[in-house]
Write a protein that holds these residues in place. Structure first.
Motif, PDB file in Angstrom:
ATOM      1  N   GLY A 124      -1.613   1.041  -7.057  1.00 54.23           N
ATOM      2  CA  GLY A 124      -1.517   2.078  -6.041  1.00 54.23           C
ATOM      3  C   GLY A 124      -0.148   2.092  -5.413  1.00 54.23           C
ATOM      4  O   GLY A 124       0.563   1.094  -5.418  1.00 54.23           O
ATOM      5  N   PRO A 125       0.277   3.228  -4.853  1.00 53.59           N
ATOM      6  CA  PRO A 125       1.628   3.336  -4.307  1.00 53.59           C
ATOM      7  C   PRO A 125       1.824   2.618  -2.989  1.00 53.59           C
ATOM      8  O   PRO A 125       2.934   2.241  -2.646  1.00 53.59           O
ATOM      9  N   ASN A 126       0.759   2.445  -2.215  1.00 52.67           N
ATOM     10  CA  ASN A 126       0.898   1.789  -0.911  1.00 52.67           C
ATOM     11  C   ASN A 126       0.586   0.312  -1.048  1.00 52.67           C
ATOM     12  O   ASN A 126      -0.532  -0.069  -1.334  1.00 52.67           O
ATOM     13  N   ALA A 133       0.378  -2.329   6.978  1.00 53.43           N
ATOM     14  CA  ALA A 133      -0.723  -3.113   6.427  1.00 53.43           C
ATOM     15  C   ALA A 133      -0.820  -4.479   7.095  1.00 53.43           C
ATOM     16  O   ALA A 133      -1.919  -4.974   7.378  1.00 53.43           O
ATOM     17  N   LEU A 134       0.317  -5.104   7.362  1.00 54.19           N
ATOM     18  CA  LEU A 134       0.299  -6.413   7.998  1.00 54.19           C
ATOM     19  C   LEU A 134      -0.197  -6.335   9.440  1.00 54.19           C
ATOM     20  O   LEU A 134      -0.879  -7.238   9.923  1.00 54.19           O
ATOM     21  N   ARG A 135       0.150  -5.235  10.134  1.00 56.44           N
ATOM     22  CA  ARG A 135      -0.280  -5.085  11.537  1.00 56.44           C
ATOM     23  C   ARG A 135      -1.754  -4.741  11.653  1.00 56.44           C
ATOM     24  O   ARG A 135      -2.450  -5.229  12.540  1.00 56.44           O
ATOM     25  N   THR A 136      -2.250  -3.895  10.746  1.00 55.62           N
ATOM     26  CA  THR A 136      -3.634  -3.414  10.862  1.00 55.62           C
ATOM     27  C   THR A 136      -4.612  -4.232  10.037  1.00 55.62           C
ATOM     28  O   THR A 136      -5.817  -4.186  10.270  1.00 55.62           O
ATOM     29  N   GLY A 137      -4.106  -4.964   9.044  1.00 51.63           N
ATOM     30  CA  GLY A 137      -4.993  -5.708   8.162  1.00 51.63           C
ATOM     31  C   GLY A 137      -5.699  -4.846   7.149  1.00 51.63           C
ATOM     32  O   GLY A 137      -6.664  -5.273   6.519  1.00 51.63           O
ATOM     33  N   ARG A 138      -5.216  -3.604   6.960  1.00 51.06           N
ATOM     34  CA  ARG A 138      -5.839  -2.710   5.993  1.00 51.06           C
ATOM     35  C   ARG A 138      -4.779  -1.887   5.287  1.00 51.06           C
ATOM     36  O   ARG A 138      -3.719  -1.624   5.825  1.00 51.06           O
ATOM     37  N   MET A 307       1.474 -13.829  -2.519  1.00 53.16           N
ATOM     38  CA  MET A 307       2.111 -12.580  -2.108  1.00 53.16           C
ATOM     39  C   MET A 307       1.544 -11.393  -2.887  1.00 53.16           C
ATOM     40  O   MET A 307       1.380 -10.298  -2.349  1.00 53.16           O
ATOM     41  N   VAL A 308       1.235 -11.600  -4.161  1.00 49.08           N
ATOM     42  CA  VAL A 308       0.603 -10.547  -4.958  1.00 49.08           C
ATOM     43  C   VAL A 308      -0.741 -10.173  -4.359  1.00 49.08           C
ATOM     44  O   VAL A 308      -1.078  -8.990  -4.202  1.00 49.08           O
ATOM     45  N   MET A 309      -1.541 -11.188  -3.976  1.00 51.28           N
ATOM     46  CA  MET A 309      -2.838 -10.900  -3.392  1.00 51.28           C
ATOM     47  C   MET A 309      -2.698 -10.155  -2.073  1.00 51.28           C
ATOM     48  O   MET A 309      -3.467  -9.241  -1.776  1.00 51.28           O
ATOM     49  N   MET A 310      -1.712 -10.532  -1.278  1.00 46.48           N
ATOM     50  CA  MET A 310      -1.477  -9.826  -0.025  1.00 46.48           C
ATOM     51  C   MET A 310      -1.089  -8.369  -0.286  1.00 46.48           C
ATOM     52  O   MET A 310      -1.483  -7.466   0.449  1.00 46.48           O
ATOM     53  N   SER A 311      -0.371  -8.145  -1.358  1.00 48.49           N
ATOM     54  CA  SER A 311       0.121  -6.798  -1.625  1.00 48.49           C
ATOM     55  C   SER A 311      -0.956  -5.864  -2.129  1.00 48.49           C
ATOM     56  O   SER A 311      -0.841  -4.653  -1.983  1.00 48.49           O
ATOM     57  N   VAL A 312      -2.017  -6.418  -2.746  1.00 48.38           N
ATOM     58  CA  VAL A 312      -3.034  -5.538  -3.321  1.00 48.38           C
ATOM     59  C   VAL A 312      -4.383  -5.606  -2.628  1.00 48.38           C
ATOM     60  O   VAL A 312      -5.197  -4.700  -2.787  1.00 48.38           O
TER      61      VAL A 312
END
Length: 352
Positions: A124-126, A133-138, A307-312
């Motif tokens: 996905g692009p986002n 994403a880091l601030r909202t957790g989503r 970091m990959v898991m955080m990104s997806v």
């Protein structure tokens, strides 16, 4: 910071600035099947290293850009230059010739090439590593199942084959490491349930290595409905959040890192209920983060995977030993141990 450290920092910052290109170039080489071609050439006929012109003809890329790509890959130890073979024609004897390395051997189609293709094909692009994403957790482009972010992003259907092939490649490598380094872990087990085992790659290897095993794969109906028949493997469509079939042992390979602590505890409780209280066990095949990482050649890969898991996934993550111990204790397991299988993942054995 001393002068030497400052000089290293000035050089290293450029590696970060251009770091994104590394994966792109390796993905391109995999798509062109260069690792496979170099290996096949070495084993064909008289064999030996492949020349630039031969490689150019095989992949359909002009020699000038191909030379630059190979130069980059040689710098990163994915290939190496080699003297021409004794039988080389005089016209090609002055050409650069390429040979395989241990790294290129891991990037062939029957090894980790499919996994590299997934890393170069984000779902996905986002991405999850953004301020929002880091601030909202989503991530706004993720759907939710059981209150958890899932892989079901709107455009992921296009990447499903890449994802499936990638998971099979990882399962093949990780399972072989389990077989080679921890065969005693399967002694006394008659039935083994692979939760989230997709099309049964890992379980089929285990059943072949340990013929006394009978295997069952539990995955979503839309996954197992397309699974090819495998000898000794039974497929069950269902959700690990609803019911886990009874078995002597349950295996979770690269499943729990997708989910939050709360979801993991729920899954683990169901796994514990599905195995015998006196002889059963749950085998978790996941990374165990060592935050010091001293002398651990896989420490960087595990941190990159986090970091990959955080990104997806946002809520998904790789866990330290203390974090794994917390999940297992909360799920009601009485004891556990971690087995090093000499790769990026370990085997965590948990007992009721």
């Amino acid at each position: 910071m001393g002068l030497d450290e400052e000089a290293r920092a000035r050089a290293e910052v450029w590696n970060y600035a251009f770091g994104y290109i590394n994966c792109r170039v390796v993905k391109c080489a995999v798509e062109l099947e260069i690792p496979d071609i170099v290996r096949k050439h070495a084993g064909a006929g008289a064999g030996g290293p492949v020349s630039l012109s031969e490689l150019s003809s095989a992949v359909g890329v002009p020699t000038e850009p191909l030379h630059r790509i190979m130069r980059f890959l040689i710098h990163h130890r994915i290939f190496k230059t080699s003297p021409p073979p004794p039988h080389a024609e005089s016209s090609s004897s002055d050409e650069v010739h390429y040979a395989a390395t241990p790294l290129s051997g891991l990037l062939t189609r029957d090894n980790l090439a499919p996994f590299m293709l997934l890393q170069g094909t984000p779902p996905g692009p986002n991405r999850g590593i953004t301020p929002e994403a880091l601030r909202t957790g989503r991530r706004p482009d993720l759907k939710s199942v059981n209150g958890e972010d899932t892989w079901s992003v709107p455009d992921f259907g296009y990447h499903m084959k890449v994802f499936t092939d990638s998971m099979a490649a990882h399962a093949r490598v990780a399972t072989q490491a389990v077989i080679d380094n921890f065969p005693e872990g399967f002694e006394g087990i008659e039935t083994l349930l692979d939760v989230g085992g997709r099309h049964g790659m890992a379980l089929s290897m285990l059943v072949k290595a340990f013929p006394w095993l009978r295997g069952t794969v539990l995955d979503l109906p839309k996954i197992v409905d397309h699974a090819p028949p495998l000898e000794g493997i039974h497929f069950v469509g269902g959700s690990m959040f609803e019911n886990i079939p009874n078995s002597n042992a349950v295996m979770l390979m690269w499943i729990l890192h997708d989910w939050s602590d709360e979801a993991c505890i729920d899954i683990l409780k169901k796994c514990k209920d599905a195995i015998p209280k006196d002889t059963g066990k749950v085998m978790i095949v996941e990374a165990v983060i060592d935050e010091d990482g001293e002398g651990d050649e896989y420490a960087g890969a595990r941190l990159s995977l986090d970091m990959v898991m955080m990104s997806v996934m946002v809520k998904g993550k790789e866990r330290t030993y203390k974090e794994w111990a917390y999940l297992l204790e909360e799920a009601g397991f009485s004891r556990h141990n971690v087995v090093n299988i000499k790769t990026v993942v370990s085997v965590i054995e948990a007992y009721p």
